[in-house]
Design an enzyme around this catalytic site. Structure first.
Site, PDB file in Angstrom:
ATOM      1  N   THR A 267       0.802  -1.302  -0.056  1.00  0.00           N
ATOM      2  CA  THR A 267      -0.176  -0.106   0.005  1.00  0.00           C
ATOM      3  C   THR A 267       0.765   1.294   0.122  1.00  0.00           C
ATOM      4  OG1 THR A 267       0.120  -0.345   2.368  1.00  0.00           O
ATOM      5  CG2 THR A 267      -2.139  -0.915   1.032  1.00  0.00           C
ATOM      6  N   PHE A 394      -7.572   5.027   5.106  1.00  0.00           N
ATOM      7  CA  PHE A 394      -7.085   4.097   5.923  1.00  0.00           C
ATOM      8  C   PHE A 394      -8.027   3.368   6.676  1.00  0.00           C
ATOM      9  CE2 PHE A 394      -3.339   7.140   5.854  1.00  0.00           C
ATOM     10  CZ  PHE A 394      -2.437   6.155   5.256  1.00  0.00           C
ATOM     11  N   CYS A 401      -6.528   1.178   9.811  1.00  0.00           N
ATOM     12  CA  CYS A 401      -5.268   0.952   9.704  1.00  0.00           C
ATOM     13  C   CYS A 401      -4.656   1.174  10.821  1.00  0.00           C
ATOM     14  CB  CYS A 401      -4.652   1.289   8.474  1.00  0.00           C
ATOM     15  SG  CYS A 401      -3.097   1.102   8.296  1.00  0.00           S
TER      16      CYS A 401
HETATM   17  C1  HEM Z   1      -5.842  -2.199   7.993  1.00  0.00           C
HETATM   18  C2  HEM Z   1      -4.788   1.168   4.260  1.00  0.00           C
HETATM   19  C3  HEM Z   1      -0.309   1.049   5.471  1.00  0.00           C
HETATM   20  C4  HEM Z   1      -0.953  -2.699   8.538  1.00  0.00           C
HETATM   21  C5  HEM Z   1      -5.892  -1.299   7.017  1.00  0.00           C
HETATM   22  C6  HEM Z   1      -7.170  -0.786   6.285  1.00  0.00           C
HETATM   23  C7  HEM Z   1      -6.855   0.040   5.223  1.00  0.00           C
HETATM   24  C8  HEM Z   1      -5.587   0.146   5.080  1.00  0.00           C
HETATM   25  C9  HEM Z   1      -8.025   0.518   4.287  1.00  0.00           C
HETATM   26  C10 HEM Z   1      -8.624  -1.449   6.831  1.00  0.00           C
HETATM   27  C11 HEM Z   1      -9.128  -2.590   6.037  1.00  0.00           C
HETATM   28  C12 HEM Z   1     -10.648  -2.896   6.170  1.00  0.00           C
HETATM   29  O1  HEM Z   1     -11.471  -2.311   6.868  1.00  0.00           O
HETATM   30  O2  HEM Z   1     -10.771  -4.137   5.606  1.00  0.00           O
HETATM   31  C13 HEM Z   1      -3.443   1.107   4.289  1.00  0.00           C
HETATM   32  C14 HEM Z   1      -2.810   2.008   3.509  1.00  0.00           C
HETATM   33  C15 HEM Z   1      -1.559   1.974   3.768  1.00  0.00           C
HETATM   34  C16 HEM Z   1      -1.194   1.167   4.992  1.00  0.00           C
HETATM   35  C17 HEM Z   1      -3.433   2.968   2.392  1.00  0.00           C
HETATM   36  C18 HEM Z   1      -0.378   2.777   3.080  1.00  0.00           C
HETATM   37  C19 HEM Z   1      -0.405   4.045   2.510  1.00  0.00           C
HETATM   38  C20 HEM Z   1      -0.092  -0.053   6.318  1.00  0.00           C
HETATM   39  C21 HEM Z   1       1.311  -0.110   7.197  1.00  0.00           C
HETATM   40  C22 HEM Z   1       1.133  -1.242   8.089  1.00  0.00           C
HETATM   41  C23 HEM Z   1      -0.424  -1.747   7.987  1.00  0.00           C
HETATM   42  C24 HEM Z   1       2.542   0.325   6.887  1.00  0.00           C
HETATM   43  C25 HEM Z   1       2.009  -2.073   8.999  1.00  0.00           C
HETATM   44  C26 HEM Z   1       3.092  -1.684   9.405  1.00  0.00           C
HETATM   45  C27 HEM Z   1      -2.578  -3.067   8.701  1.00  0.00           C
HETATM   46  C28 HEM Z   1      -3.123  -3.694   9.567  1.00  0.00           C
HETATM   47  C29 HEM Z   1      -4.449  -3.412   9.433  1.00  0.00           C
HETATM   48  C30 HEM Z   1      -4.558  -2.541   8.410  1.00  0.00           C
HETATM   49  C31 HEM Z   1      -2.326  -4.824  10.306  1.00  0.00           C
HETATM   50  C32 HEM Z   1      -5.383  -4.521   9.849  1.00  0.00           C
HETATM   51  C33 HEM Z   1      -5.932  -3.540  11.399  1.00  0.00           C
HETATM   52  C34 HEM Z   1      -6.921  -4.289  11.955  1.00  0.00           C
HETATM   53  O3  HEM Z   1      -7.940  -4.654  11.420  1.00  0.00           O
HETATM   54  O4  HEM Z   1      -6.906  -4.390  13.289  1.00  0.00           O
HETATM   55  N1  HEM Z   1      -4.896  -0.721   6.231  1.00  0.00           N
HETATM   56  N2  HEM Z   1      -2.567   0.612   5.082  1.00  0.00           N
HETATM   57  N3  HEM Z   1      -1.046  -0.896   6.944  1.00  0.00           N
HETATM   58  N4  HEM Z   1      -3.235  -2.223   8.013  1.00  0.00           N
HETATM   59 FE1  HEM Z   1      -3.032  -0.700   6.628  1.00  0.00          FE
END
Ligand code: HEM
Length: 456
Positions: A267, A394, A401
């Site tokens: 991402t 996010f 996120c």
């Molecule tokens: C969840 C976007 C970077 C780890 C999410 C979700 C989105 C998202 C939209 C929610 C998904 C859902 O509702 O089904 C992004 C974008 C990023 C990014 C656009 C970068 C521009 C990162 C990074 C990490 C990360 C750098 C880890 C170092 C996670 C994790 C979840 C998550 C573990 C699940 C959280 C949970 O449900 O407890 N992300 N993310 N993401 N993201 Fe990111």
């Protein structure tokens, strides 16, 4: 009941709305169709009907955590073959979701970002070394993926993928991309179409093994070394829940490790690539962003506190993620029977998909030229005038996120570093082409970097 919800004209039995749909670009097809059909519509492909909601008013209701929660469905359920009950693919009711969320939260505090900063800067230096040495155009998405993979590997797990030393992607990445595609295409019900695009189950098993073997190796090495570190892996191996002391089990730690490497790099890489694409197509905006870097950083490398001072560079990233949110959607599930928008009846457990590029283009929130790239949309006064739920790259609520601050620090830092150091020659013939896997990225986008300023 979806009978009152618009869909494309000419829906056929069995294959549904497939005419004109391309299995490689489901999201871009959805955006095209949704722009015509409005705030809520359905798509039906091979007997499988989904409801999509891209209007800000309806999304505001869906984001109300008292009425709706994350739905693990469609593509995400299939990803459990890779991520199991890791944070991203866990159901909120699975005890391991809350346990891991609470144990890992400290790894994303401001204090933790301060610890990651020198690591992120080191990786940015490797990108610079590669671009300084490049004798021709560089593939921007490929190099940004090297940068973000290296960053999550080192900051999260103390592991070096050696991405900048390899001409081809690390085997983990090749396996991951294939496994993600395989998982996504499991929704296609016709076996011959699925096989043509997704590959065989044997290949998929081998790909998942490549990923789990590497993760197991890294975990075993850390356990063996006795080294103490408060990175992601360190917290998972040594910390208990802040209230109960309960620890994560080894299978869950493996699931989390794969989850973080996957979620933590694709991402952010895409966001950086789209930002560079739009900047190099708008020289006046690039000049403005660079002037900020020069004014705030001078000719120096940034200290931790210098990164958040790049307000305009941050807006460039925000705007790139508006047009192409690299995690392009999420699903919401009704906690009780509800009537969405006073009109659409949903029973408890019914779910809809929120395609973010449509939310981020809703004229009600973004005006009549939503396709225009304009970072000033993120000036504080402009943000205050918009509905709070108009921008959700996010995600939303408790399942949003966890890595947001990590991604933003890393991306602003890296974008600042390359703007400070390089002028870019572009390929004027290039037209933005987007590849879809779990995430979005520009494909075939190259730039030729020329050093303009050497930092001290
Ligand atoms: C969840 C976007 C970077 C780890 C999410 C979700 C989105 C998202 C939209 C929610 C998904 C859902 O509702 O089904 C992004 C974008 C990023 C990014 C656009 C970068 C521009 C990162 C990074 C990490 C990360 C750098 C880890 C170092 C996670 C994790 C979840 C998550 C573990 C699940 C959280 C949970 O449900 O407890 N992300 N993310 N993401 N993201 Fe990111």
């Amino acid at each position: 009941d979806t009978s009152g919800i618009p869909h494309r004209p000419g829906r056929l039995p069995v294959i549904g709305d497939l005419i004109g749909a391309n299995p490689r670009t489901p999201l871009q097809d959805t955006v095209r169709i949704g722009k015509r059909l409005g705030p809520i519509f359905t798509r039906k492909v091979f007997g499988f009907e989904i409801v999509l909601v891209g209007g800000v008013d309806l999304v505001t209701e869906l984001n109300d955590e008292t009425k709706f929660g994350k739905h693990v469905g469609l593509g995400v359920e299939n990803l459990r073959a890779l991520g199991g009950d890791g944070l991203f693919t866990a159901h909120t009711h699975e005890p391991n979701w809350r346990l891991a969320h609470d144990i890992l939260q400290p790894a994303f505090s401001a204090e933790a970002m301060r610890r990651y900063h020198p690591i992120m800067l080191d990786v940015a230096r490797e990108l610079v070394a590669a671009w300084d040495a490049a004798s021709g155009p560089v593939d921007v998405s490929a190099d940004m993926t090297r940068l973000t993979l290296e960053t999550i590997g080192r900051a999260g797990f103390g592991y070096r993928f050696g991405s900048f030393e390899r001409p081809e992607p690390h085997p983990f990445v090749t396996a991951m991309i294939r496994a993600l595609r395989y998982a996504q295409l499991q929704n296609v019900k016709l076996p011959f179409v699925r096989r043509a695009f997704a590959g065989t189950p044997e290949q998929n098993r081998a790909d998942i093994a490549v990923m789990t073997d590497l993760v197991d190796e890294v975990i075993a090495e850390r356990r063996g070394s006795g080294e103490e570190s408060r990175d992601l892996l360190g917290l998972m191996l040594t910390e208990g829940h802040p209230m109960t002391g309960e620890r994560l089990d080894p299978v869950n730690i493996r699931n989390q490790a794969i989850t973080f490497v996957v979620a933590g790099h694709e991402t952010t890489s895409g966001a950086l690539s789209f930002a560079l694409y739009y900047l190099t197509r708008h020289p006046e905006l690039l000049a403005k962003a660079r002037a900020e870097v020069d004014a705030v950083w001078g000719g120096r490398e940034p200290a931790f506190a210098d990164v958040a001072k790049l307000r305009y560079v941050r807006r460039v990233l925000d705007e790139a993620m508006r047009l192409w949110p690299t995690a392009p959607g999420y699903s919401r599930e009704a906690r009780e029977d509800v009537v969405l928008g006073g009109k659409y009846r949903m029973r408890k457990g019914d779910w809809v998909v929120v395609p973010l590029p449509l939310v981020h283009r809703d004229p009600a929130a973004w005006g009549d030229d939503p396709e225009a790239f304009d970072p000033d949309r993120f000036e504080p006064a402009a943000v205050r005038k918009r509905p709070a739920q108009a921008y959700k790259p996010f995600g939303t609520g408790e399942r949003a996120c966890i890595g947001r601050q990590f991604a933003l620090h890393e991306a602003v830092l890296a974008l600042g570093v390359v703007l400070q150091r390089y002028d870019f020659d572009i390929d004027p013939a290039y037209e933005l082409k987007i590849v879809e896997s779990l995430t979005l990225k520009p494909s075939g986008f190259t730039l030729r970097p020329r050093v303009r300023l050497r930092t001290s």
